[in-house]
Enzyme design. Structure first.
Site, mmCIF file in Angstrom:
data_model
loop_
_atom_site.group_PDB
_atom_site.id
_atom_site.type_symbol
_atom_site.label_atom_id
_atom_site.label_comp_id
_atom_site.label_asym_id
_atom_site.label_seq_id
_atom_site.Cartn_x
_atom_site.Cartn_y
_atom_site.Cartn_z
ATOM 1 N N GLU A 1 46.839 17.004 -20.748
ATOM 2 C CA GLU A 1 45.654 17.312 -19.947
ATOM 3 C C GLU A 1 45.768 18.702 -19.347
ATOM 4 O O GLU A 1 46.727 19.019 -18.650
ATOM 5 C CB GLU A 1 45.539 16.267 -18.829
ATOM 6 C CG GLU A 1 44.465 16.542 -17.812
ATOM 7 C CD GLU A 1 44.575 15.591 -16.623
ATOM 8 O OE1 GLU A 1 45.530 14.797 -16.586
ATOM 9 O OE2 GLU A 1 43.703 15.652 -15.751
ATOM 10 N N ASP B 1 47.956 13.806 -15.859
ATOM 11 C CA ASP B 1 48.364 13.846 -14.456
ATOM 12 C C ASP B 1 48.392 12.445 -13.869
ATOM 13 O O ASP B 1 47.700 11.551 -14.349
ATOM 14 C CB ASP B 1 47.378 14.701 -13.638
ATOM 15 C CG ASP B 1 47.548 16.183 -13.935
ATOM 16 O OD1 ASP B 1 48.622 16.547 -14.475
ATOM 17 O OD2 ASP B 1 46.608 16.950 -13.657
ATOM 18 N N ASP C 1 47.037 11.406 -11.344
ATOM 19 C CA ASP C 1 45.936 11.215 -10.388
ATOM 20 C C ASP C 1 44.758 10.508 -11.061
ATOM 21 O O ASP C 1 44.849 10.065 -12.199
ATOM 22 C CB ASP C 1 45.498 12.569 -9.797
ATOM 23 C CG ASP C 1 45.037 13.533 -10.886
ATOM 24 O OD1 ASP C 1 44.997 13.122 -12.075
ATOM 25 O OD2 ASP C 1 44.725 14.689 -10.553
ATOM 26 N N ASP D 1 41.843 11.647 -12.141
ATOM 27 C CA ASP D 1 41.340 12.309 -13.342
ATOM 28 C C ASP D 1 42.205 11.995 -14.556
ATOM 29 O O ASP D 1 41.710 11.735 -15.651
ATOM 30 C CB ASP D 1 41.296 13.827 -13.139
ATOM 31 C CG ASP D 1 40.048 14.250 -12.378
ATOM 32 O OD1 ASP D 1 39.214 13.351 -12.119
ATOM 33 O OD2 ASP D 1 39.925 15.446 -12.062
#
Ligand code: 0RA
Length: 653
Positions: A428, A517, A519, A521
């Site tokens: 990503e 990641d 997180d 997203d």
């Protein structure tokens, strides 16, 4: 003496001729009605109905009724003038008897110029009579009711009685002969479809249908004619403009009526053409004239209004992309050609239709600028897509096994050629991608950075996702052959299956690692990719080729010592071990915060990393999750993302 003899001879001769005609039809029925199966059987009804429609076309009748009785006998009736039953000069028999017993006698009695020649139609109701076990004709006109029975085409004595009935009309009641037909049961849908078609082609005509076997009654009447037909064909589509365009004119005794409407998100070309109410499946000169005129009219308009460049030309295929059109024509002496005799051959018709459509369409475009603009825009888009497709095809021809054209320098490939040893990291973001490219072991690890933009397609339908550039790049890198279940509908494993060996042969990397990641997203992207793999490359998942990288969440430093923690629990342990006081805790929010060495040490090095292998042993559960994912409800989707760990099991590699 001589006179009397002559008269007797005349009568006998006409009788022999009639019987000869009936015998000819019964001897070779297929020659007259196409077949003795289902097609021929239904043709009987069409033939009788056509005569009533002709009467309507001549302006003398507004209602036609068709009844299929319980025993598969048929009644066709109309409120026309009634077939004349006065004595016919040559034969000395009632005109109607001559019509019903003499081959090709029908034309002489009708006053429609649009009689059919050739094809399967127009063989005359006498053929139907010859091929019926029995037939009754019932005619009301001039205050009289005429009835007559026929047995296998042979007339019994007619009956004429006075009636107070002021209405006029013709009723034909018949039973297809089991000696002739291999199939004697009518198909309601086939009859209904033809009747509806006739109602569209003859605006204002009321056609009633009653299937007494199924207690079904229908009534077709369309004041809009072909315009209503096109609207009906497009009913479930998203029309580009409303109402459909309409063109109508007559030249040199050829009548032409056309209706056109394009539909959005529809790329086929659906042109239904008719000559004298006969469907011309193979097209012919009328369709050729229509096509060239339409292309020319649209190009002229587009240039005149500066919607395309002077040196550009929309192709016929572009202009007709997504078109639904009905061409209704009446030609005095049609010649039918082609394999199934459904292609109009009359050369003169091409120019006539061309000029009528050119004129009519140009006028339509000028008067309806919004529709015109939409038509040109759609054609223009089709034109550009066609150009692009052509270019892509050329590329396709040039490309090697790995489609490098789709990987414009994004993929940092590995040097190893044995796919079993190769790993592809889908990373990503560009910055993390950069770190991964530097930190990797380039011998066996390939890096493909993904744009965050991929997120935007999350709510899109999965078939649209396939058109997404990022996804296509991923497919190209992994190996296009692994994509199987291309249909969104194929929820129960309809897609092609291949065995493991076959699958592995098609894979460029046996490990596909999602590195995102830690997180929300990142979870989104991961979910989307899993969704995609599940739907389109399920075997890849089932075979265990898909993994999820586990970057650390924390780095704990104390003096010279440092340790990574991959979870909250692990952080606690590390802090306990190193001692809480004086420890410095770094929380990684994204992969990009790690330098290349750190990324290698923590996430990519096979000796130290942890990978999660994605499994899908519960396909049904996954399917449910997909529905949640594809829906727009935020709550269930968030829950899914939180529970995503259920899909994977921890595995040390
Ligand atoms: C010729 C002349 C006339 C009527 C018809 C044909 C006619 C044929 C069919 C076939 C089915 N229904 C029909 N209805 C009428 C009448 C001529 C006149 O009345 O002057």
């Amino acid at each position: 003496m001589v006179k009397v003899k002559d008269k007797a001879n005349e009568y006998d001769a006409s009788k022999i001729k009639v019987l000869g005609g009936i015998e000819a039809v019964r001897k070779r029925p297929a020659m007259y009605i196409g077949s003795t199966g289902k097609g021929g059987l239904h043709h009987l009804v069409y033939e009788v109905v056509d005569n009533s429609v002709d009467e309507a076309l001549a302006g003398h009748c507004d209602t036609v009724e068709v009844i299929i009785h319980k025993d598969n006998t048929v009644t066709v009736s109309d409120n026309g003038r009634g077939i004349p039953f006065d004595i016919h000069k040559d034969t000395k028999r009632p005109a109607v008897e001559v019509v019903l017993t003499t081959l090709h006698a029908g034309g002489k009695f009708g006053d429609s110029v649009y009689k059919v020649s050739g094809g399967l139609h127009g063989v005359g109701v006498s053929c139907v009579n010859a091929l019926s076990e029995w037939m009754y004709a019932e005619i009301t006109r001039e205050g009289k009711l005429y009835t007559q029975r026929y047995d296998r085409g042979k007339p019994a004595k007619e009956k004429i009685v006075k009636t107070s009935d002021k209405t006029t009309g013709t009723k034909i009641y018949f039973k297809p002969d089991k000696q002739i037909f291999t199939e004697t049961v009518f198909d309601s849908h086939i009859i209904k479809h033809r009747l509806q078609e006739l109602a569209f082609l003859n605006k204002g005509l009321r056609i009633k249908f009653n299937d007494e076997r199924e207690k079904v009654t229908e009534e077709f009447k369309y004041d809009g004619g072909v315009v209503a037909y096109v609207a009906h064909l497009n009913e479930k589509k998203d029309a580009l403009y409303k109402p459909p365009a309409h063109i109508q004119s007559e030249k040199e005794n050829v009548f032409v009526e056309v209706s056109i409407q394009h539909a959005r998100e529809y790329y086929d070309e659906n042109i239904l053409s008719f000559v004298n109410c006969i469907r011309t499946k193979e097209g012919g000169t009328h369709v050729a004239g229509f096509r060239t005129a339409l292309t020319r009219a649209v190009n002229n308009y587009a240039k005149k209004n500066k919607l395309i460049k002077d040196n550009e030309n929309l192709m016929g295929d572009d202009v007709r992309e997504g078109i639904v059109a009905v061409i209704n024509s009446r030609v005095p002496s049609p010649q039918f050609e082609g394999q199934t005799k459904t292609k109009l051959g009359n050369g003169e018709v091409k120019g006539i239709v061309d000029s009528i459509v050119m004129e009519g369409m140009s006028t339509y475009l000028d008067k309806n600028p919004a529709s015109a603009k939409a038509i040109v825009e759609k054609a223009n888009l089709a034109y550009r897509v066609r150009q692009a497709a052509r270019k892509a095809q050329e590329l396709e021809r040039k490309k090697s096994a790995l489609d490098t054209a789709l990987l414009p320098g994004k993929l940092a490939d590995c040097s190893e050629t044995n796919a079993a040893k190769c790993e592809l990291f889908l990373v990503e973001g560009d910055s993390a991608g950069g770190s991964a490219k530097q930190g990797r072991d380039r011998k066996f690890q390939a890096i493909l950075p993904l744009k965050g933009k991929i997120l935007n397609v999350e709510k899109a339908r999965l078939d649209k996702i396939l058109a997404n550039n990022e996804i296509r790049t991923i497919i190209t890198a992994i190996g296009p052959g692994v994509i199987t279940g291309l249909k969104v509908e194929s929820r129960d494993g309809e897609g092609e299956e291949m065995d493991t060996e076959e699958l592995l042969k098609k894979l460029n990397y046996h490990k596909v690692v999602l590195m995102t990641d830690a997180d929300v997203d990142g979870a989104h992207i991961r979910t989307l990719l899993l969704t995609f793999f599940y739907r389109y490359a399920r075997q890849l998942v089932e075979n265990g080729n898909v993994y999820i990288a586990q970057p650390p969440l924390y780095l704990v430093k104390k003096g010279k010592a440092q340790q990574y923690a991959y979870s909250e629990a692990e952080l606690e342990k590390v802090l306990k071990k190193l001692g809480r006081d004086g420890s410095h805790i770094q929380r990684y929010k994204g992969l990009g915060e790690m330098n290349p060495e750190q990324l290698w040490d923590t996430t990519m090095n096979p000796l130290t990393r942890t990978l999660l292998q994605v499994t899908l042993d519960d396909a049904e559960g996954a399917d449910e999750i997909f529905n949640i994912l594809m829906g727009s409800d935020v709550e269930p989707r968030r829950n899914f993302i939180e529970q995503n760990a259920n899909l994977v099991r921890r595995l040390d590699v």
